[in-house]
Design an enzyme around this catalytic site. Structure first.
Site, PDB file in Angstrom:
ATOM      1  CB  CYS A  12      -0.897  -0.043   1.227  1.00 43.10           C
ATOM      2  SG  CYS A  12      -1.750   1.492   1.545  1.00 43.10           S
ATOM      3  CG  ASN A  95     -13.062   9.658  -4.102  1.00 40.36           C
ATOM      4  OD1 ASN A  95     -14.109  10.269  -4.241  1.00 40.36           O
ATOM      5  ND2 ASN A  95     -11.900  10.153  -4.470  1.00 40.36           N
ATOM      6  CG  HIS A 108      -7.407   8.614   0.936  1.00 42.53           C
ATOM      7  ND1 HIS A 108      -7.415   7.311   0.500  1.00 42.53           N
ATOM      8  CD2 HIS A 108      -7.710   9.368  -0.150  1.00 42.53           C
ATOM      9  CE1 HIS A 108      -7.704   7.278  -0.783  1.00 42.53           C
ATOM     10  NE2 HIS A 108      -7.908   8.512  -1.207  1.00 42.53           N
TER      11      HIS A 108
HETATM   12  P1  AMP Z   1      -8.462   8.537  -4.254  1.00 44.78           P
HETATM   13  O1  AMP Z   1      -8.798   8.683  -5.702  1.00 44.78           O
HETATM   14  O2  AMP Z   1      -9.548   9.035  -3.342  1.00 44.78           O
HETATM   15  O3  AMP Z   1      -8.003   7.123  -3.913  1.00 44.78           O
HETATM   16  O4  AMP Z   1      -7.267   9.508  -3.998  1.00 44.78           O
HETATM   17  C1  AMP Z   1      -5.925   9.113  -4.006  1.00 44.78           C
HETATM   18  C2  AMP Z   1      -5.098  10.372  -3.987  1.00 44.78           C
HETATM   19  O5  AMP Z   1      -3.796  10.033  -3.575  1.00 44.78           O
HETATM   20  C3  AMP Z   1      -4.987  11.073  -5.342  1.00 44.78           C
HETATM   21  O6  AMP Z   1      -5.489  12.409  -5.239  1.00 44.78           O
HETATM   22  C4  AMP Z   1      -3.490  11.045  -5.635  1.00 44.78           C
HETATM   23  O7  AMP Z   1      -3.030  12.218  -6.274  1.00 44.78           O
HETATM   24  C5  AMP Z   1      -2.890  10.870  -4.242  1.00 44.78           C
HETATM   25  N1  AMP Z   1      -1.585  10.231  -4.177  1.00 44.78           N
HETATM   26  C6  AMP Z   1      -1.211   9.061  -4.754  1.00 44.78           C
HETATM   27  N2  AMP Z   1       0.063   8.764  -4.443  1.00 44.78           N
HETATM   28  C7  AMP Z   1       0.496   9.769  -3.629  1.00 44.78           C
HETATM   29  C8  AMP Z   1       1.728  10.044  -2.977  1.00 44.78           C
HETATM   30  N3  AMP Z   1       2.776   9.228  -3.078  1.00 44.78           N
HETATM   31  N4  AMP Z   1       1.820  11.175  -2.222  1.00 44.78           N
HETATM   32  C9  AMP Z   1       0.770  12.003  -2.123  1.00 44.78           C
HETATM   33  N5  AMP Z   1      -0.421  11.795  -2.705  1.00 44.78           N
HETATM   34  C10 AMP Z   1      -0.546  10.699  -3.457  1.00 44.78           C
HETATM   35 ZN    ZN Z   2      -2.212   1.109   3.744  1.00 39.41          ZN
END
Ligand code: AMP
Ligand code: ZN
Length: 120
Positions: A12, A95, A108
């Site tokens: 993850c 989401n 999150h």
């Molecule tokens: P979701 O679509 O609700 O799963 O949102 C996932 C979010 O995580 C997206 O807005 C991505 O831009 C963000 N994300 C993915 N990888 C990272 C990372 N390494 N650091 C910061 N944000 C991230």
């Molecule tokens: Zn996790």
């Protein structure tokens, strides 16, 4: 310590941020929750509020996890005030699952603000 291992998932991306394997721009940390800037911001302020416990999604919440989610909302409020968007307003978004647009399978809360947000 098996109990501790249940709290993390090896594949993850957010667990990797939590254990320091992947860098992030941390803006908040306590024993239960961390928050960091989204790597691909959709608004001038876009912070992700993440429980240290690996909960896959709202759909996978177990008994007691509602207290963690309540604390995540409290952290969002604190961060909104710190970022001076507490009064103008902001969006909190979770989401859930594929059709809900969830990409990272670790619960999150998105804190979005700093401009007028009409869509999510
Ligand atoms: P979701 O679509 O609700 O799963 O949102 C996932 C979010 O995580 C997206 O807005 C991505 O831009 C963000 N994300 C993915 N990888 C990272 C990372 N390494 N650091 C910061 N944000 C991230
Ligand atoms: Zn996790």
């Amino acid at each position: 310590m098996p109990e501790e291992n249940e709290q993390i998932s090896e594949d993850c991306v957010f667990c990797k941020i939590l254990n320091g394997e992947i860098e992030s721009n941390l803006v908040y940390s306590d024993e239960e929750i961390v928050a960091f800037n989204d790597i691909n911001p959709k608004a001038p302020i876009h912070i992700l509020i993440v429980p240290r416990k690996h909960i896959e999604s709202v759909a996978e919440m177990e008994r007691g996890d509602e207290f963690i989610v309540g604390n995540m909302i409290k952290v969002a409020k604190i961060l909104a005030e710190e970022n001076r968007i507490g009064e103008k307003g902001y969006k909190l978004l979770i989401n859930v699952g594929e059709e809900g647009g969830q990409v990272v399978p670790h619960l999150h809360l998105h804190l979005l603000g700093g401009k007028k947000l009409r869509e999510f």
